[in-house]
Design a protein around this motif. Sequence first.
Motif, PDB file in Angstrom:
ATOM      1  N   ARG A 691      30.781  60.737  53.369  1.00  0.00           N
ATOM      2  CA  ARG A 691      30.674  59.443  54.060  1.00  0.00           C
ATOM      3  C   ARG A 691      29.242  59.139  54.483  1.00  0.00           C
ATOM      4  O   ARG A 691      28.942  58.033  54.906  1.00  0.00           O
ATOM      5  N   ARG A 696      27.027  58.012  50.232  1.00  0.00           N
ATOM      6  CA  ARG A 696      28.249  57.224  50.110  1.00  0.00           C
ATOM      7  C   ARG A 696      28.186  56.129  49.044  1.00  0.00           C
ATOM      8  O   ARG A 696      29.216  55.741  48.514  1.00  0.00           O
ATOM      9  N   HIS A 857      32.781  52.547  56.755  1.00  0.00           N
ATOM     10  CA  HIS A 857      31.629  53.438  56.968  1.00  0.00           C
ATOM     11  C   HIS A 857      31.562  53.956  58.395  1.00  0.00           C
ATOM     12  O   HIS A 857      30.655  54.700  58.741  1.00  0.00           O
TER      13      HIS A 857
END
Length: 1841
Positions: A691, A696, A857
């Motif tokens: 992440r 990402r 996110h």
Amino acid sequence: MDRYDMEDVVVAPPAECSSPLKEWRLKLQAGTLTRNDFIEFFKRESPKFFDYQNMMKTDTNALTLKCMFKEALAKEEIIDVVVEFIMGDNPVSALEKLRLEGNTATVCGKVFKNGEPTYSCRECGVDPTCVLCVNCFKRSAHRFHKYKMSTSGGGGCCDCGDDEAWKKDHYCQLHLANRKNPLESKIITEAVLERAVICFGAILSFCVNYLEIEPNASLQCLDGDGAQFCTVLYNDESHTFDQVIQTLTKIAKCGHKDAMEIVAAIDREGRAVVKCDTFKECNDLKTAIENQMIPSNNLLLNQRNSQSLRTSVLHTRAVACQQFALQLLGWFQEFLVCHYLFRKTFAGLVQRKQEAFCIRHILEYDVKLWKTARTCWHRLLISGMLMEYDNKMVLAQEFSRRYATIVEDFISDDHDHAFSIVSLSVQLFTVPSIAHHLIAQEGIFDKLLHTFYHVAIEKFIQNRTLHFSKNTASLTFFKRANYILYDLRYLLSLKPEVLNNDLRNGFLEGCRALMRVLNVMQGMESITRQTGQHMDYEPEWECAFNLHIKLATTISQVIEWAASDVKLLRKLYKMTVRALVGNSFIVGGEKAEAKSVAGHVANCLMYDVSSKPVSIHLPLSRFYSGIYLHLGAHDMTYDSLQTETEGLNIKLTPREIIEPVLCTHAMIAQVAAGMWRRNGYSLLHQLYFYRNVRCRVEMLDRDIVCLQIGASLMESNEFLIHVLNKFNLINWAQANYETVLAEATEDEEFMRQLSMIDEFLELLIVIIGERWMPGVSLVTEEDRLRKEIIQLLCTKSYSHSELSRALPDGNSGNSDNIFEDVINTVASFKKPVGVDGKGVYELKEHLFEEFNVYFYHYTKEDKSKAEELQRERRKAKKQLVCCPPPMLPQLTPAFTSMANILQCNVFLSICTLIMDRALDAHSRSFTESHLQKILHLLGFAIQEELSEHYPFLSFYERSQKYGILDKLDELARCPRLEAHRDFVLWTIKRYKQLQVKQAPSTSAAGPSGLQQSAGDEQPLSSEEQARQEKEARARLAAERRAKIMAQMKNAQKSFMKSNAEMFAATGDKESGQDQDRDRDLEGAITGVMEWEDIPTDEEEQGAVALKQSVSCLGPDRRSYQVSDTAFKCILCFENCAITRSGPPLVSFAFVQTSRVIYTTPNQHQGRSALHMSCCGHVMHYSCWQEYYSNEAVKELRRPQRNRVAVGLTDNAEFHCPYCRTLSNTVLPVSEPLPAFSPVVPASEGCLPLDSFVEIMRTLAGELAGANAFTWQLPSVANILRKSDVVGDMALFERSVQLIQDPPQLSDNYADVLASFRKALRNAMQSQLPNHKAPAPPSTNFDSLEVEATGLEVVAQLWDTCSYTLQALEIYLFEIQKPLKAELPMRHQSCATNLVRACALSSTVASACDSHRPVPRVQAEWAARLLDTVFNQKGSSVLEWDCFRTLVQLQFGVLNLMAAEKASQAIIPSGSMFDFYILQTMFLANLTKAVICFDVEKAQVKRADETPHLELSQLAYVEMLPSKIQENMVAFYRRYNIPARVLQRRKQQQLDDERQHREGEEPQPQNQNQEQTVVIPCEQHTLALLLEYVQRQMSSFLRCSSLFYRCLTDVDYPDTFPTDQPDRFELMCQYLGLESQLGAYFDMETVYATMMHSFASHPDISREVAHRCQPESGSGLEVVPCLRPLPRLKPLFDDYSDLINSVSDIFCPNNEREEMKTPTMCLICGAILCGQSYCCQPELGMMTVGACTHHAHDCGAEVGIFLRIRDCQVVYLGRGKGCYVQPPYLDEYGETDQGLRRGNPLRLCQSAYSKIFLQWLSHGLHEEIARLNDNTNVPVTQWHHM
């Protein structure tokens, strides 16, 4: 020369030709000149300039070898000869003419040194590697653009003039001019070029041959015996400095210092000669060094660490030739820059394949050379080949063809990348046209990836997938192999506008190689869930992520290239599909099973995530997602391409596309549910990076796109069933789940199930909601960035740097500009507040509507933070307190069907199931977060239909079938779900808007429906409900209050009844008061004072005049008021008071050597003093001793690395346990001094000032003349008799306030003072080594200090006191605090206790030992001091620091007069003699001010500063009696130095003129003698003089006021200002002095006599003579009355100017090497070579860094340094240091330590003044300790700084 001559020369050359130049010219004419002639010349001549000496050190018997190559001579004797041969007879002028022709080059090509500043333009640079050097940048248009500044790692070059590096403004003014110049030259003729070809060839041959001599080759020249050989030691990157130093001292028997120098040279140049001797000796040493195994210093058993050091034995001639070859290459590089034709010649030569020096050979042989040799070749290639495009292309082609070999050599080598030829790739691959040519013609894209696959990946492949081994040794070569991926990034950094066939084919070849890499990465480092027991060891995971991070940019670039070309995109898509079908990870041969939910069936792949391998790494699937996004732009669809690929028997179903990604997400959900706990931390780390912003873009984001592709290609119900199946939720989605569940028990598995439902719903929200992606929705890249920034700013306000770190890096060079543009549209920038504040961006208010709480996110922490903020914000705005979903952008045609999920049956049935379970109080499979997520999804569905983007969407109709609205109404009324009520209400509200929009035609149903809902009474929102509750509570509270008041009133009445007679008396008053109570209250508000009491201005001034002024000294002094002296011990918490016999009290204190107030230029060179600071917290001495011993024990227990090395003489440091202030001693706390002395009534007389002066003069003589053997103190009676003082003994005793029986202080008090003095002595000890050279005397007894160390100690305590008070006064002045303003406790208690300790120190010393006479030394010291002040022996008043002398007189003299009897004592506390001491020093200072006054300077200063202001003293001067005015004028003319100098000069002039005239015509004698010059001195001058005097006295008076405030304990009067500067008259009044300066010039008074005595010192006349003739010896060191304020060095306003100012400064110990870390001392401005082995002087017995050594001298052990290239400020203390915020900030108010961001930096004055004030207030040691107290501070060897 004729033919015959020439033949003659050729046939019979003489034995030795007159000069090589002639010989070459003759041979050239004869056509017989070859390269060998030059090579032989080089070989013959160069050894002459190599010199070495072996010296034996007598003290250590170590051998010192001094080797040097005399470069200057070699240039003169060899290189200049060659230049003359090439250029003709006058080479200097020829080269100058060439320079003026100006055809150096249109490209700059300047090669950067390590640490040199570089600039890149954010607006015009094609990519971030395009940089300019300082000179080009300053002359280019880019300096007005947004630029970025950084420092070079060395080896790159300036791109000015390169058309392909810049979008516009390609040239600076310098190189723009060069474009106009012709390519040919008048000076470089054919003949010159012909000669150049031969010379260039010879130079290259010689350098190649000699730099590549291997050790064995040198043995061929074993012709000379004796010491003709050298052992050479080479650099490597695996052994540390210390290991090599150890080897040299142990085996080569070098001294430690020499070994350090050799190691520094090896590190700098790559090799060094360690021995010159016979071949046998040298070879033995080589064998010994190679055989010595150096133990590895780290736990990573690196293969290289066990290697031996690389050495070789070379003949001295060979070493000499090598050194010369390096010099030759350096010169050659500069020579090539001179002209294009030289470069053309050079390029032609190195392109000859058959030559030994062809490009290929230079490239391949690079790895065998050492650092300097490599650098020389690289620079030569840059200067010779990169200036012109054609040459650059040739070099690029050769480089590409040899790439694999070069890279493999680099990987096996161990030099840094910057020193390898591989680093040239950045110069070649970043030129777009060259890069595209190489891809098309040389197949470089394919070659790079093929090389990478072969060297880095191949050996780790198992079962067609990558698995990295745990062995970290492999990482070294892996890291080096990663440089290939950087090169790949350079190659693809700029995509072409159009692709031709060759380029497309070359690119596709590279993509095939990329597919091969991605194929083995698909599923790499797969993990299986650990059950039963925990994992044995953490698996390797970092390698895989490092590989991903390096490749991610390339993958994004490849997708970008493909997006721009239809043919390329189609081919690449098919290639990816083929690779995916061929890869069997997860999807290979899994069985499928039918699953049904809500009447829909789907064939699901049964891959069990919880028992089979899963991987985070799915680059192939992600690459497919990336390619797929661009299909729509070229009107291609999945189906149309599917039909094309089916022809090739390749079929990729949507189910197979999403399966690997779905498995990964199921695994992530299971980790969140706690099912993978036994897999250890490595999995959590991997999910963190998955992440993380760095990974990402090509991981999480692509995975979501992949699932969205599946959702758009599959039938919606089917897609949801697939996801449910993967999450094991098929059963949960059945209607009868609750009944099945009722029979089961609640266990851990069940809790996990609840968590999995949460994760499933969140994934669904993300798939539907996260569509700000070009290709998925109709949005651009800017919109995507905008969304990202909005979501970030919803969590908190971000500074510019935090924000740019939180956003992914763009691939294009101008991503910065896009970021700037977007951020300004969505946020407003708030400027920083205060010095430490940062500027932050805050989101614009209207954009909070776009907040999405389930943003993909967000981490869990971000999510909860953002949600909380959003709720608070909505609450404040009185909106529904919830986080509703935002409006979504419209999907692209390819993804439109994704919206159908929101109305499909499976979705709606899941929604109703959850709502039903929410309403069922007994439901076990429900948590509130499920409901929140369902409401969010419903919100999406309603908003999507409201947007009318999708005609097929009919959520409203379908939801009615499921009765969604009714369920929502029920939820709104359900008390259990109160937390979500507002969200439910919001959903209902939006639903009703949809209802109104959908059903306007059914108007009959409409109103009744609406009425019905109105009748049902809408449930309240939580805001309204809270308001109602609050009102109800307020009403109840008011009722209760009224009830209590009534009760109190009743009680009052009954009390008054029972005490009626008491109230009867005051009854009348009471009734009046009752009525007036309100009015009184009003009065209290307006102010206590009645109006008529407030005096007017005039009255006030009169009152002040009437009020008796408060004085602390003199005949009218105020007597001391006893004050409370109670404290609480901070260690034992007992109450304690200061008593004479009780246990002594102490306060934590810190003593340090200081030079702060001596830092003013040209003064007090090398002098330092002691400064005392203290925090003011008090404790018992015994408590402190216990605390200190505990701290010492604790310190010994600390780990060795954190312990601070303390010398024997150092004071151990500790912290005050109360406030953590740094301390290293304790200061005794005693009662006020007046408490000890008898009170003298004002009516009784005292001795006058002139008697005091006489007594002092006599005392000086008595003390000095005492007999050495029978030495004893003179008696007072004797002194009074000798002084002819009229008056009896009682008068004297009253004047000094003699104490008849001295106070018996506690026995421990002497111990306290003894330990305190010892601390002072220890602190000063560190500065003693520097006092070897006598410092110039700067005060009255400095000369004594040097003569006798005994005398030095006498005044140490008093000098500490005076210095501390002076430092405090300067600090208060700087921060504009007057004396009366409230002082912080630490300053107040420090000053008071220090003064009291000084006063009591001599008394206590004599009181506790009655037998011991006062030390003779003090008497001797006092005699000298008194002689200097009263008898004009010693230094003149100009050299005194009057305040320091005042303190010495105050504490060091009077007590000697009471010491003859043990029963008497004198403690200074404000007696008349104390007052006389002050008057004496006041007069001395006054005299000095008058002597030094310069009327011209004063007038100039006045004209500059306050030209229009009236002279304040003019009126006063006019009022003075004429007698006094005359006295003043006479004194001024007689003693003022500038006036006397002027008078002498004019007199001289006059005399000269007179003599001149006399020469012409004789004059009568009597006229000549009368002419003397009189200096004019009008009233205006006197007024200026008095103003000057008042200004000059201000510092002395402020210090004295501070001092006597502590000594007498009489507080400042209220007339002192608290917010304006202190006034001269008020301070004089307080000190009991006459403030009208005219009084001091009255000849009748003793004042004038004393001033004359001070002013008539012979030294002053000498000073006048010296100023008239400055060349006659040195003058006095005048200590000014008013010290110039200490200041730190002014810095450049622009940081780049600062960097440029040091870019050419060389290391003081090595002229060829520039400083690696130039460091500036901010105190004196010196530039030092910081933290490097080359500059390590010795301090005491220890080698330390240059900064530590400098700080010891410059700042008395403390220093402030600015590391210029890193933009870091370092505070250095004793063996400790810390980094603090630098004073340079960018436009966002942020620092940039290490220049990572590169924004232009400007000097922030407030930040710099913060550093200045910390230094001025002596707070650096404290700050260092505070910052080092943090346990996370890395251990740094500060003394090497």
